[in-house]
Design an enzyme around this catalytic site. Sequence first.
Site, short mmCIF file in Angstrom:
data_model
loop_
_atom_site.label_atom_id
_atom_site.label_comp_id
_atom_site.label_asym_id
_atom_site.label_seq_id
_atom_site.Cartn_x
_atom_site.Cartn_y
_atom_site.Cartn_z
N ASP A 198 0.87 -1.20 0.00
CA ASP A 198 0.00 0.00 0.00
C ASP A 198 0.90 1.23 0.00
O ASP A 198 2.13 1.13 0.02
CB ASP A 198 -0.94 -0.01 1.23
N GLY A 224 4.49 1.16 -1.76
CA GLY A 224 4.65 1.41 -3.19
C GLY A 224 3.38 1.99 -3.77
O GLY A 224 2.41 2.27 -3.06
N PHE A 226 0.61 1.23 -6.73
CA PHE A 226 0.17 0.16 -7.64
C PHE A 226 -0.03 0.62 -9.08
O PHE A 226 -0.25 -0.20 -9.97
CB PHE A 226 -1.01 -0.64 -7.08
N HIS A 244 -12.96 -1.44 -7.14
CA HIS A 244 -14.20 -0.63 -7.21
C HIS A 244 -13.90 0.87 -7.04
O HIS A 244 -14.75 1.70 -7.33
CB HIS A 244 -15.26 -1.12 -6.21
C1 LIG Z 1 -10.84 1.34 -0.22
S1 LIG Z 1 -9.27 1.11 0.51
C2 LIG Z 1 -9.22 -0.63 0.75
C3 LIG Z 1 -8.28 -1.04 1.83
C4 LIG Z 1 -8.29 -2.53 2.16
N1 LIG Z 1 -8.04 -3.34 0.99
C5 LIG Z 1 -9.60 -2.91 2.80
O1 LIG Z 1 -10.47 -3.40 2.10
O2 LIG Z 1 -9.76 -2.67 4.01
C6 LIG Z 1 -8.18 1.35 -0.88
C7 LIG Z 1 -6.72 1.21 -0.52
O3 LIG Z 1 -5.96 1.50 -1.69
C8 LIG Z 1 -4.80 2.21 -1.29
N2 LIG Z 1 -4.25 2.96 -2.42
C9 LIG Z 1 -4.79 4.03 -3.05
N3 LIG Z 1 -4.01 4.43 -4.05
C10 LIG Z 1 -2.92 3.62 -4.05
C11 LIG Z 1 -1.75 3.52 -4.86
N4 LIG Z 1 -1.56 4.38 -5.86
N5 LIG Z 1 -0.86 2.54 -4.61
C12 LIG Z 1 -1.06 1.66 -3.58
N6 LIG Z 1 -2.16 1.69 -2.77
C13 LIG Z 1 -3.07 2.66 -3.01
C14 LIG Z 1 -5.30 3.10 -0.18
O4 LIG Z 1 -4.27 3.61 0.64
C15 LIG Z 1 -6.26 2.17 0.56
O5 LIG Z 1 -5.62 1.47 1.58
#
Ligand SMILES: C[S@@+](CC[C@H](N)C(=O)[O-])C[C@H]1O[C@@H](n2cnc3c(N)ncnc32)[C@H](O)[C@@H]1O
Length: 337
Positions: A198, A224, A226, A244
């Site tokens: 994340d 990192g 994604f 989503h």
């Molecule tokens: C809706 S949350 C879901 C978190 C976790 N998977 C959960 O369901 O509890 C989306 C996650 O994507 C991460 N995120 C957003 N942009 C990102 C990026 N460019 N690279 C890595 N992670 C990212 C956010 O920090 C967040 O933790």
Amino acid sequence: MPSSAAIKLLDLIQSHRITAVIYVAAKLGIAELLRDGPRSLDQLARATGTHYDALGRLLTALSTVGICARSVPGGYSLTELGLALDGSADQSFKAWAIFEGEMLSKSWSGMLETIVTGKTAAQLQGFDNSFELMSRSPENIGIFNAAMVDLTRLVTPDVLRAFDFSQISHLMDVGGGSGELIGAITRQYPRIRGTVFDLPRCKATAQEYLQRVGVSDRAQFVAGNFFETIPSFADAIILKSVIHDWDDEHSSVILRNCHHALPKDGTLLLVERMMPETPTTSEVDKAHAMSDLNMLRGPGGLERSEHQYRLLLEQSGFCQTSLRSAGRFSVIEARAN
Ligand SMILES: C[S@@+](CC[C@H](N)C(=O)[O-])C[C@H]1O[C@@H](n2cnc3c(N)ncnc32)[C@H](O)[C@@H]1O
């Protein structure tokens, strides 16, 4: 229109008041104060530092919603529903109540602008996306991450029942936030190694959590982006409530980076809500449709149907192999071609 229908509509129109009442109870810690048994209004007012009469009226409203009940004359106790507002409950939604009251309600008040323009709240303020906007406010990051933990903790037992992880040696949770899901999976499967991938801002909370639940010898946090690259050391990748968040173009970039990171025939798991082709007025369909609008106003994503996920996966180099129900969520399994 029969008057009962009009009254039902009025109740729906006013439903934001219920969110506000629950939010205030969460902030005041009412559930925690009632954890060990009934308390009088006087005790609650003193413990919360609130106005005696005003708090009494809030508690009356909370009792009509079913969060607490008048027990002895002038006293209040917690109901089963109210238990989940206690931050230390196994399935607490306290953090979500604060997220809804402090961040989402404010954001949703601008929904008209989003419907007119098709733009997210962040885009309308000149930011690329909601995660970038959030990075301006460390407090909001904390509120958001804690709320995600509440939701993920609720769905995790369903995910563990729905999918057998025993064939996986190293599972990476891409966008895994505070590590809630990897923590639960690695605890249930003592031979699996886990990685939470994340943004750097999730590192401290995730590391502290993995340590606390006793899996830090097998589960690590890797920071990192994604959209740039995802490290290649896992034979399976899981993404919960990540795809989503994004439109098809962004989602494809994430999924292609997952594809690069996985070995041939590696496993990809998506944990998401499945939007029905024809939504009904059921509570579940309503929750999916509201989440869809939340994605539209917030990060710019959408809730997809099974068919939409299948196409998206195919376009990103994967082949869907199964779909399993996990409570209000589903687990999609796919293989890297
Ligand atoms: C809706 S949350 C879901 C978190 C976790 N998977 C959960 O369901 O509890 C989306 C996650 O994507 C991460 N995120 C957003 N942009 C990102 C990026 N460019 N690279 C890595 N992670 C990212 C956010 O920090 C967040 O933790």
